[in-house]
Design a protein around this motif. Sequence first.
Motif, PDB file in Angstrom:
ATOM      1  N   VAL A  35       0.859  -1.170   0.000  1.00 19.17           N
ATOM      2  CA  VAL A  35       0.000   0.000   0.000  1.00 19.17           C
ATOM      3  C   VAL A  35       0.902   1.228   0.000  1.00 19.17           C
ATOM      4  O   VAL A  35       1.619   1.474   0.962  1.00 19.17           O
ATOM      5  N   PRO A  36       0.933   2.006  -1.080  1.00 23.45           N
ATOM      6  CA  PRO A  36       1.818   3.169  -1.153  1.00 23.45           C
ATOM      7  C   PRO A  36       1.564   4.133  -0.003  1.00 23.45           C
ATOM      8  O   PRO A  36       0.419   4.318   0.422  1.00 23.45           O
ATOM      9  N   PRO A  37       2.617   4.757   0.521  1.00 22.44           N
ATOM     10  CA  PRO A  37       2.434   5.715   1.621  1.00 22.44           C
ATOM     11  C   PRO A  37       1.558   6.886   1.198  1.00 22.44           C
ATOM     12  O   PRO A  37       1.758   7.465   0.125  1.00 22.44           O
ATOM     13  N   ILE A  47       9.033   4.440   0.875  1.00 25.19           N
ATOM     14  CA  ILE A  47       9.288   4.722  -0.535  1.00 25.19           C
ATOM     15  C   ILE A  47       7.956   5.034  -1.205  1.00 25.19           C
ATOM     16  O   ILE A  47       7.035   4.215  -1.202  1.00 25.19           O
ATOM     17  N   GLY A  48       7.868   6.235  -1.761  1.00 22.23           N
ATOM     18  CA  GLY A  48       6.624   6.638  -2.404  1.00 22.23           C
ATOM     19  C   GLY A  48       6.875   7.547  -3.592  1.00 22.23           C
ATOM     20  O   GLY A  48       7.997   7.644  -4.106  1.00 22.23           O
ATOM     21  N   ALA A  49       5.835   8.227  -4.014  1.00 22.92           N
ATOM     22  CA  ALA A  49       5.922   9.086  -5.195  1.00 22.92           C
ATOM     23  C   ALA A  49       6.912  10.232  -5.007  1.00 22.92           C
ATOM     24  O   ALA A  49       7.441  10.773  -5.976  1.00 22.92           O
ATOM     25  N   ARG A  50       7.166  10.594  -3.773  1.00 28.39           N
ATOM     26  CA  ARG A  50       8.060  11.716  -3.473  1.00 28.39           C
ATOM     27  C   ARG A  50       9.525  11.294  -3.371  1.00 28.39           C
ATOM     28  O   ARG A  50      10.434  12.135  -3.392  1.00 28.39           O
ATOM     29  N   THR A  51       9.793  10.013  -3.264  1.00 30.50           N
ATOM     30  CA  THR A  51      11.148   9.504  -3.051  1.00 30.50           C
ATOM     31  C   THR A  51      12.019   9.721  -4.278  1.00 30.50           C
ATOM     32  O   THR A  51      11.632   9.404  -5.398  1.00 30.50           O
ATOM     33  N   ARG A  52      13.239  10.230  -4.031  1.00 28.35           N
ATOM     34  CA  ARG A  52      14.186  10.445  -5.119  1.00 28.35           C
ATOM     35  C   ARG A  52      15.492   9.675  -4.928  1.00 28.35           C
ATOM     36  O   ARG A  52      16.232   9.490  -5.885  1.00 28.35           O
ATOM     37  N   VAL A  53      15.780   9.260  -3.717  1.00 29.94           N
ATOM     38  CA  VAL A  53      17.012   8.513  -3.458  1.00 29.94           C
ATOM     39  C   VAL A  53      16.730   7.400  -2.459  1.00 29.94           C
ATOM     40  O   VAL A  53      16.101   7.629  -1.419  1.00 29.94           O
ATOM     41  N   VAL A  54      17.214   6.194  -2.761  1.00 29.15           N
ATOM     42  CA  VAL A  54      17.298   5.109  -1.786  1.00 29.15           C
ATOM     43  C   VAL A  54      18.778   4.782  -1.666  1.00 29.15           C
ATOM     44  O   VAL A  54      19.405   4.338  -2.642  1.00 29.15           O
ATOM     45  N   ALA A  55      19.347   5.041  -0.514  1.00 29.49           N
ATOM     46  CA  ALA A  55      20.783   4.828  -0.288  1.00 29.49           C
ATOM     47  C   ALA A  55      20.975   3.595   0.582  1.00 29.49           C
ATOM     48  O   ALA A  55      20.327   3.455   1.624  1.00 29.49           O
ATOM     49  N   VAL A  56      21.857   2.706   0.138  1.00 26.59           N
ATOM     50  CA  VAL A  56      22.073   1.427   0.808  1.00 26.59           C
ATOM     51  C   VAL A  56      23.525   1.328   1.263  1.00 26.59           C
ATOM     52  O   VAL A  56      24.449   1.533   0.471  1.00 26.59           O
TER      53      VAL A  56
END
Length: 374
Positions: free
Chosen positions: A25-27, A119-128
Amino acid sequence: MRPFSQKARSRTKVGNDGNRAAEIVPPKDGGKLIVLTAPLTETIDYAGYFIQMAMASMPIWMEGVLNRKYPNWRQVEHNPDGSARYMPAGVRLVEASLLREFDAEDIVACYPDDLDRFIGARTRVVAVSTHNPLGVTFAAGVYTSIFGSSKEPINSHYARAMFAKIHSSPFRKAFKVIGGGSGGWQITQTNTLDELGVDCVVEGRSESADSMALFHKAIRGEALPREINVAHPRTRKEILVPDKRTTFGVVEMTTGCGRRCHFCVPDLNPQIDIPKENIMAGVRANAREGNSQVSLATEDMFIWGQVQTDTPFFFPNREALLGLYSDIVNTPGVQYHVLSHCTMAPLVVDPLLIRKLSEILLPKSPLHLRRSKH
């Protein structure tokens, strides 16, 4: 920045163990601008260092052994907002670096199983951040092969599951995946960026202006380099110490060690010792947030207090070291202390220091041999 306009449909959620679970379910709030995470097996703050070492070395088919020994190892603690209560020190360092340039409301550090919450429509970076994502270190190869032909360590299995989860996000086209940490080289040297869905791998520290520039480029939607080496801090003032709880209470003590061995990447970093007040702030932050254990991260604990002096590195600063460790173990809430790396020369040069440190630290050790007088 305006939210990404793409609408995402619900998808089947893949758990950190690779099994399918409930629908995604998207945030509702569009998620966080920047999401930080790390493999579950590198994040857990359970059963001491041994379980992480086992997961980095034992093949995945032996996971059941650890499940029987530590049946609750997957249970993690959350903050009220659903973010991770503890994270590897590297993730916390990235978070602290980002907080100098972004609002706290735009950043979250979360466990892999909670990525869909942030993680949603506004997310621009996922850093691992990773330590051993593919299990291609010498130790992992040796120990996994002892148990048979399967050479995928448990940690690698969970790292791949995490990357697969990120890649399957319905918002994947809107954000960049940046990998880093001490295990980032495994991704570049095995040329698995595309396989894992990683856009860029960073070699170096997050305090660097180059690191922050990379995040800004990703947020603007610009192309990122596949690999980038960023500058290491040169002075004490440039080193950040996170003020949040870290896995196993890790607080950085020094960088580099001074021997300049060309085969050792950490040794080639500038030799810097972190100011005592900064170390103690990190210790108090861990204790404040419920961590009863502290471990100072260093390539050689005995260089602390005499870096950039005329004293040879193998002559330790006895008074400074005794004062530091005494203050750490006597910090309210600290029950255990785990030593990191050191060299043997100071043991010969200053045996009194070793005797005094033993008196301070051995009572706080989480392990005691039954037949030892300590």
